[in-house]
Scaffold this active site. Structure first.
Site, mmCIF file in Angstrom:
data_model
loop_
_atom_site.group_PDB
_atom_site.id
_atom_site.type_symbol
_atom_site.label_atom_id
_atom_site.label_comp_id
_atom_site.label_asym_id
_atom_site.label_seq_id
_atom_site.Cartn_x
_atom_site.Cartn_y
_atom_site.Cartn_z
ATOM 1 N N HIS A 647 10.281 -15.882 5.920
ATOM 2 C CA HIS A 647 10.510 -14.670 5.119
ATOM 3 C C HIS A 647 9.570 -14.685 3.928
ATOM 4 C CE1 HIS A 647 12.373 -11.358 3.112
ATOM 5 N NE2 HIS A 647 12.606 -12.089 2.047
ATOM 6 N N HIS A 701 17.528 -4.634 -3.756
ATOM 7 C CA HIS A 701 17.523 -4.778 -5.218
ATOM 8 C C HIS A 701 18.260 -3.624 -5.892
ATOM 9 C CE1 HIS A 701 14.083 -7.147 -3.762
ATOM 10 N NE2 HIS A 701 14.535 -8.013 -4.639
#
Length: 765
Positions: A647, A701
């Protein structure tokens, strides 16, 4: 002999500013309370440097958020959405720019060069009206003066400010930000004139862009800007400060011939080639601020070696023109070693935080002037000798294993397409398989359990029971949502680097070694002091436990060697890549134990791979070669049927796409949702990618919950440039910071979108 500090940490030895800011943002304290804490911190810093004997003490390096944002405020360059019209910028507008508010989003934040600090990116264009809107620099100079401390006010230089900015939304891409110099220089002139009137005799202009690869017209902009400022600067001593790397020869020529400038500051820790430039020619009668004390690490300076460097420069610039300094602002190191009461005494003797570095700078300046503090130099030499010979630093078996790496590129023997076939036979996944990145929400209760276990308030048995229950909850949620490849949620982990560092040899941890990352957020990097090895398995128990709770594939979750390296304070007695290879070998042992433990999908996160990219293009390929090689070392020993994921936590990686392909992972998931087009354009432009790929389909986020249609639309955009048999569907990052009330509906929308597109493609599960 004079001494100078480029800048100093703002947070306070026990993060006093962090807590004052967060209390103010939460409405629990007043602006006056915040200003009181801030003034006390500034006063302590100035008095501490003054007491240590520093001659050139910086002011205006304190900030409530970020020094570039302070410059934006000084120039009145507030984007119109924040409703500022004229006058002095207050805290409400200032913090809205930094953090957003209920009705408008924050300005963009990005990394400050190659550090782990972030700055708020100015948004500029032809319509911006500049005005002198924050008198902070002058006010803080006067504040120090009232305390009896003469300081050097520090400003971000005008050319670096513009080059660190971005075009505001809607501004034509061809617009040259440097064309705004004639508009911002009048404000700089006002500030400088006020500082002069207040009694300043020195001023420091930070122009770190000098160390970058700059085209000729950008270098000319520096010459033009300082020629324009020359008359305002007259009567002042002017230091132009650079840091973080060697300065290119052409830039050195431009810098050292700037009009109106009396002194030049260089990073001589990372910029060792700059020493040769200085020796081959330094302008007569100018001051050299020699940055020989490392502002970016926590190791005690080799005082004897620094003294030799300084003495060699003394002959070039003259005794009265050489000033001992730090390599950059001490903002990038921890605050004060005095607060480390639990740190091992031997390791502690090898370290120097910001407060200790101030003392080192002063000791070097005095030694140059013939007033050597013999006991201080002897203690320093003893500590360095102990570090060199300590059996805790050197592990022969690790050294042998690392030496044996030479001569192989550690690639898996089978091509990725054949590996994916073997994995599909074993895993039997649908097309567009769904997964998450690793972490699940960390509740107050979960944090309490970990804290109490660490403090020995609950037994190991109770701790294991609580963590197992949390893993079961996370597994059940994923099964209910019908996610294809599961994660255990990482409830046992506080931090993706610290968790591994605590279980590897060669790492030490501080209690208060906090460093500002952005705003009030601080990080506490581990200290890598010795050879790294893995005494015993670190994650196998939890991953195997999680796999036993489901028939679906469970991902093992590891942090990659490059990320562990880039988010730590790294030993400086061997090249960084050698330390990285050692970490890679430790992670390799863990990968192979996970495979033996029945884990068929293993994710090795390299969130910070791009963060370590050197500032100069000429150094990119060497870094990328060893960083990518380190990743391959971790998983070169697994079977073809074991699927290796990685990732990456940033969007701007188009320039390193070939290195990412070279990592040879089976599946790569990428933080992408904020910059779809940027990422997809790489593949649209014909980059061939045959492994699995999962560009994030929604932004974790934000608390906002995406709709199924929105995610389906994203997947369709990806299918326009990527083959359906390699595309994965996942969020763009871990879910640790979100609430379950946000995570469940968002993941449901994601799975529903994947199923919708599958059915449209005629391949229903």
């Amino acid at each position: 002999m004079a001494s100078h500090i480029v800048g100093y940490p703002r947070m306070g030895p026990k993060r006093e500013l962090k807590f004052a800011l967060e209390s103010f943002w939460d409405g629990k304290s007043s602006a006056d309370d915040l200003q009181k804490v801030s003034a006390d911190l500034r006063s302590d810093i100035w008095k501490q440097m003054s007491a240590a004997g520093i001659k050139y003490i910086p002011s205006n390096t304190f900030s409530h958020y970020d020094q570039v944002l302070d410059t934006t405020a000084m120039l009145g360059a507030v984007p119109s959405r924040y409703g500022f019209t004229s006058g002095e910028i207050g805290l409400d507008v200032y913090f809205s720019m930094a953090r957003g508010n209920a009705s408008v989003p924050a300005m963009e934040m990005t990394k400050w060069f190659d550090t782990n600090y972030h700055y708020i990116v100015p948004e500029l264009g032809p319509e911006v009206k500049f005005s002198y809107a924050s008198h902070k620099a002058v006010n803080e100079y006067k504040e120090a003066k009232a305390l009896g401390v003469e300081t050097v006010p520090v400003l971000v230089g005008p050319v670096s400010y513009l080059l660190l900015s971005k075009l505001a939304k809607g501004v034509d891409k061809s617009f040259d930000l440097l064309s705004l110099l004639p508009k911002i220089l009048p404000v700089y002139k006002e500030v400088i004139a006020e500082l002069k009137a207040a009694g300043a005799s020195w001023i420091q202009l930070d122009e770190p862009l000098f160390v970058m690869d700059l085209e000729g017209h950008k270098l000319q902009a520096f010459s033009g800007a300082y020629a324009e400022l020359e008359s305002t600067l007259s009567g002042l001593n002017v230091l132009v400060e650079t840091y973080f790397a060697d300065i290119p020869a052409e830039a050195y020529k431009t810098l050292t011939s700037l009009k109106g400038v009396t002194a030049f500051g260089f990073d001589l820790v990372r910029g060792t080639k700059t020493i040769d430039l200085i020796k081959s020619g330094f302008p007569q009668g100018k001051y050299l601020f020699a940055g020989v004390v490392d502002g970016r690490n926590i190791w005690a300076n080799d005082l004897a070696a620094s003294l030799i460097t300084l003495q060699s420069l003394e002959g070039v610039v003259g005794k009265d023109k050489l000033v001992v300094s730090t390599s950059c602002s001490l903002l990038h190191t921890a605050v004060d070693l005095i607060n480390e009461t639990k740190l091992d005494a031997e390791i502690k003797s090898w370290l120097a935080f910001a407060a200790q570095k101030v003392v080192e700078v002063d000791a070097l300046a005095k030694a140059l002037a013939g007033q050597t503090n013999e006991s201080f130099f002897t203690a320093n030499a003893d500590a360095l000798s102990s570090r060199r010979s300590s059996p805790r630093v050197t592990n022969e078996s690790v050294q042998k294993a690392a030496a044996a790496l030479k001569g192989s590129d550690h690639r898996r023997t089978t091509e990725v397409s054949a590996r994916l076939d073997a994995q599909q036979k074993k895993l039997n996944l649908p097309i567009l398989p769904t997964t998450t990145i690793g972490s699940f929400p960390q509740t107050v209760e979960l944090r309490r359990v970990r804290r109490e276990y660490k403090a020995k308030k609950i037994s190991e048995e109770d701790y294991v029971k609580a963590i197992k229950e949390e893993i079961k909850k996370v597994v059940d949620i994923q099964e209910d949502l019908d996610i294809d490849v599961l994660v255990h949620g990482e409830p046992e982990r506080n931090d993706m680097v610290e968790y591994f560092g605590e279980q590897l040899s060669g790492f030490a941890f501080t209690a208060n070694g906090w460093v500002q990352s952005y705003g009030s957020r601080c990080v506490k990097p581990p200290v890598i002091y010795g050879d790294v090895s893995r005494p015993k398995p670190m994650t196998v128990f939890w991953s195997s436990t999680a796999q036993s709770m489901t028939k679906r594939p469970m991902k093992g979750m590891l942090t990659g060697p490059v990320t562990i390296l880039n988010w730590s304070f790294v030993r400086n007695d061997q090249p960084r890549h050698e330390t990285c290879y050692q970490i890679a070998l430790a992670i390799k042992d863990e990968v192979e134990d996970l495979e033996k433990g029945g884990i068929g999908v293993i994710q090795i996160d390299e969130a910070a791979l791009r963060e370590g990219l050197p500032l100069r293009k000429a150094e990119h390929s060497f870094y990328l070669d060893w960083a990518v090689h380190s990743f391959r070392i971790t998983n070169c020993g697994v079977q073809d049927s074991t699927q290796i994921h990685t990732h990456m936590c940033y969007s701007n990686f188009n320039d390193i796409i070939h290195s990412i392909i070279d990592m040879d992972a089976d599946v790569i998931t990428i933080e992408n949702s904020r910059s779809d087009e940027k990422l997809l354009s790489v593949f649209r432009e014909g980059v061939k990618y045959g492994a699995g790929i999962g560009p994030g389909v929604y932004d974790i986020h934000s608390p906002r919950i995406p709709s199924t249609d929105e995610i389906a639309d994203r997947i369709n955009k990806m299918l326009a440039v990527l083959e359906q048999n390699i595309l994965w569907v996942n969020p763009d990052c871990g879910l640790k910071t979100r609430k379950y009330t946000e995570v469940k509906p968002a993941l449901k929308a994601m799975v529903d979108a994947a199923k919708l597109i599958r059915s449209q493609l005629g391949s229903a599960k």
